[in-house]
Design a protein around this motif. Structure first.
Motif, short mmCIF file in Angstrom:
data_model
loop_
_atom_site.label_atom_id
_atom_site.label_comp_id
_atom_site.label_asym_id
_atom_site.label_seq_id
_atom_site.Cartn_x
_atom_site.Cartn_y
_atom_site.Cartn_z
N PRO A 122 4.59 1.95 2.80
CA PRO A 122 4.51 1.92 4.26
C PRO A 122 3.84 0.68 4.83
O PRO A 122 4.08 0.33 5.99
N VAL A 123 2.97 0.03 4.06
CA VAL A 123 2.33 -1.21 4.52
C VAL A 123 2.54 -2.27 3.45
O VAL A 123 2.31 -2.04 2.27
N HIS A 151 3.75 -6.09 7.41
CA HIS A 151 4.89 -5.24 7.76
C HIS A 151 4.45 -3.78 7.63
O HIS A 151 3.69 -3.43 6.73
N ALA A 152 4.94 -2.92 8.51
CA ALA A 152 4.61 -1.50 8.45
C ALA A 152 5.83 -0.67 8.81
O ALA A 152 6.60 -1.04 9.70
N ILE A 170 4.87 5.30 10.43
CA ILE A 170 3.42 5.49 10.40
C ILE A 170 2.73 4.88 11.61
O ILE A 170 1.51 4.97 11.73
N LEU A 171 3.48 4.26 12.51
CA LEU A 171 2.89 3.60 13.67
C LEU A 171 2.82 4.54 14.86
O LEU A 171 3.60 5.48 14.99
N LEU A 193 0.84 -1.20 0.00
CA LEU A 193 0.00 0.00 0.00
C LEU A 193 0.88 1.25 0.00
O LEU A 193 1.55 1.54 1.00
N PRO A 194 0.89 1.99 -1.11
CA PRO A 194 1.76 3.17 -1.21
C PRO A 194 1.16 4.39 -0.52
O PRO A 194 -0.07 4.50 -0.37
N SER A 195 2.02 5.30 -0.12
CA SER A 195 1.58 6.60 0.37
C SER A 195 1.42 7.53 -0.83
O SER A 195 1.85 7.22 -1.95
N SER A 196 0.81 8.68 -0.60
CA SER A 196 0.51 9.59 -1.71
C SER A 196 1.76 10.13 -2.38
O SER A 196 1.71 10.53 -3.55
N ASP A 197 2.90 10.14 -1.69
CA ASP A 197 4.12 10.67 -2.30
C ASP A 197 4.73 9.71 -3.32
O ASP A 197 5.70 10.06 -3.99
#
Length: 207
Positions: free
Chosen positions: A127-128, A156-157, A161-162, A69-73
């Motif tokens: 990040p995930v 995995h994370a 972000i945790l 799962l990507p972040s917006s960047d």
């Protein structure tokens, strides 16, 4: 109240997270497939895939996969590989919009990292990263697409972000997932409210 009318929308993606699905190629490398049809329930992840893509061909042979799962960047990386396919020759239904690309990792500026429980690589920048295994593949839309039910095996994370309380929970103020709606990308917007169960989740990590 506003008037309504019956419409035929070309797509029904009203806003879903982007996922980069990695699967195992015949040569042992990992293919990356950007998708925008994915959701979870319990220990299962449901994925919507086109029937002519490399991801499905790989899963029919090796059921291992990772839902990254990507972040917006990471939007530029996602869009860089979006018009490519790992299939060669390119299937007729993907012409002329798609071109063959064997190395999507370099094209998207992404880094493969070995998984712990499946053969497919994880995308280090996401990040995930959810290691999973396909347990059921269901033909839909007359066979033009499939729904893949995958069993989640390991998650995995990124530490960034945790939450700081070591509760294994994502801090929603620290992560901006990449969303897709009507063929456009969006970042998560402003916080406008909370579900009635949110305080319970904050207080009790078992819920």
């Amino acid at each position: 109240m506003p008037e309504t009318r019956s419409v035929h929308l070309p797509v029904l993606y009203f806003g879903t997270p982007v996922a980069l699905i990695t699967t195992v190629n015949p040569d042992g490398t990992s293919n990356i497939s950007p998708i925008s049809s994915a959701w979870s329930l319990g220990s299962r992840y449901m994925l919507g895939l086109g029937s002519g893509g490399q991801a499905l061909a790989n899963l029919r042979r090796v059921p291992d996969l990772v839902v990254n799962l990507p972040s917006s960047d990471l939007v530029s990386s996602v869009e860089a590989i979006a018009p490519t396919t790992g299939r060669f020759p390119v299937p007729a239904d993907k012409h002329p919009a798609y071109r063959h690309e064997a190395d999507k990792w370099t094209l998207g500026g992404l880094t493969p990292v070995a998984s712990e429980r499946v053969a497919a690589d994880r995308v280090d920048e996401c990040p995930v990263q959810i290691e999973a295994r396909a347990v059921q593949i269901i033909d839909i839309d007359g066979g033009d697409a499939v729904a893949v039910e995958a069993e989640v095996l390991q998650v995995h994370a990124h530490e960034t972000i945790l939450r700081d309380d070591h509760s294994d929970r994502v801090d929603t103020e620290r992560w901006r997932p990449l969303y897709y709606s009507f063929r456009h990308y969006f970042a998560q917007g402003a916080h406008v409210g909370a579900n009635f169960r949110a305080p319970l989740l904050d207080e009790d990590a078992r819920v």
